[in-house]
Design a protein around this motif. Structure first.
Motif, PDB file in Angstrom:
ATOM      1  N   UNK A  59       0.848  -1.185   0.000  1.00  0.00           N
ATOM      2  CA  UNK A  59       0.000   0.000   0.000  1.00  0.00           C
ATOM      3  C   UNK A  59       0.886   1.238   0.000  1.00  0.00           C
ATOM      4  N   UNK A  60       0.432   2.253  -0.692  1.00  0.00           N
ATOM      5  CA  UNK A  60       1.165   3.511  -0.708  1.00  0.00           C
ATOM      6  C   UNK A  60       1.052   4.165   0.660  1.00  0.00           C
ATOM      7  N   UNK A  61       2.156   4.688   1.131  1.00  0.00           N
ATOM      8  CA  UNK A  61       2.173   5.354   2.424  1.00  0.00           C
ATOM      9  C   UNK A  61       1.716   6.795   2.212  1.00  0.00           C
ATOM     10  N   UNK A  62       0.739   7.245   2.994  1.00  0.00           N
ATOM     11  CA  UNK A  62       0.274   8.624   2.805  1.00  0.00           C
ATOM     12  C   UNK A  62       1.334   9.633   3.239  1.00  0.00           C
ATOM     13  N   UNK A  63       1.329  10.757   2.567  1.00  0.00           N
ATOM     14  CA  UNK A  63       2.279  11.817   2.902  1.00  0.00           C
ATOM     15  C   UNK A  63       1.966  12.386   4.281  1.00  0.00           C
ATOM     16  N   UNK A  64       3.012  12.719   5.010  1.00  0.00           N
ATOM     17  CA  UNK A  64       2.861  13.263   6.358  1.00  0.00           C
ATOM     18  C   UNK A  64       3.244  14.752   6.400  1.00  0.00           C
ATOM     19  N   UNK A  65       4.124  15.161   5.485  1.00  0.00           N
ATOM     20  CA  UNK A  65       4.597  16.545   5.445  1.00  0.00           C
ATOM     21  C   UNK A  65       4.413  17.099   4.038  1.00  0.00           C
ATOM     22  N   UNK A  66       4.113  18.410   3.948  1.00  0.00           N
ATOM     23  CA  UNK A  66       3.947  19.063   2.642  1.00  0.00           C
ATOM     24  C   UNK A  66       4.571  20.443   2.691  1.00  0.00           C
ATOM     25  N   UNK A  67       5.347  20.746   1.634  1.00  0.00           N
ATOM     26  CA  UNK A  67       5.902  22.089   1.466  1.00  0.00           C
ATOM     27  C   UNK A  67       4.833  22.900   0.738  1.00  0.00           C
ATOM     28  N   UNK A  68       4.243  23.863   1.400  1.00  0.00           N
ATOM     29  CA  UNK A  68       3.136  24.628   0.820  1.00  0.00           C
ATOM     30  C   UNK A  68       3.563  25.477  -0.370  1.00  0.00           C
ATOM     31  N   UNK A  69       4.824  25.879  -0.422  1.00  0.00           N
ATOM     32  CA  UNK A  69       5.258  26.734  -1.530  1.00  0.00           C
ATOM     33  C   UNK A  69       5.433  25.943  -2.830  1.00  0.00           C
ATOM     34  N   UNK A  70       5.869  24.697  -2.749  1.00  0.00           N
ATOM     35  CA  UNK A  70       6.101  23.908  -3.967  1.00  0.00           C
ATOM     36  C   UNK A  70       5.115  22.759  -4.135  1.00  0.00           C
ATOM     37  N   UNK A  71       4.447  22.389  -3.064  1.00  0.00           N
ATOM     38  CA  UNK A  71       3.510  21.272  -3.131  1.00  0.00           C
ATOM     39  C   UNK A  71       4.174  19.914  -2.965  1.00  0.00           C
ATOM     40  N   UNK A  72       5.482  19.901  -2.756  1.00  0.00           N
ATOM     41  CA  UNK A  72       6.182  18.631  -2.562  1.00  0.00           C
ATOM     42  C   UNK A  72       5.750  18.000  -1.253  1.00  0.00           C
ATOM     43  N   UNK A  73       5.705  16.654  -1.249  1.00  0.00           N
ATOM     44  CA  UNK A  73       5.288  15.934  -0.062  1.00  0.00           C
ATOM     45  C   UNK A  73       6.347  14.919   0.344  1.00  0.00           C
TER      46      UNK A  73
END
Length: 95
Positions: A59-73
């Motif tokens: 199963x894909x692990x859900x993202x826990x952190x997100x950079x709001x400026x770039x959208x990277x997770x």
């Protein structure tokens, strides 16, 4: 009486030939024994392999952190991404 190098090489070649012939004969005998046993018990090659191992898809692990400026997770697993270096992780938690 010492044996010359050439004579020893000839003996080695003869012994290698005999060993090769003996191996071929033993392999043929082993194949015949295996064939007889398989016929006696009605076995197939698939029976010898045993049950196939079934692996579950990960199963894909859900993202826990997100950079709001770039959208990277980032999932929080493995090496932290560069955009999180020196920053407070709590500020980037996905809520």
């Amino acid at each position: 009486m010492t044996t010359s190098y050439a004579e020893l090489k000839a003996q080695i070649a003869e012994l290698e030939k005999q060993a090769s012939q003996a191996r071929e004969a033993e392999i043929a005998n082993a194949k015949n024994q295996i064939r007889e046993i398989m016929q006696a018990y009605s076995l197939t090659i698939a029976d010898l392999a045993g049950p196939a191992k079934v692996s579950k898809p990960r199963k894909a692990v859900p993202a826990k952190y997100r950079d709001t400026s770039t959208g990277e997770e980032w999932t929080g697993r493995g090496r932290a991404p560069k955009w999180l270096d020196g920053k407070n992780r709590a500020d980037y938690l996905i809520k």
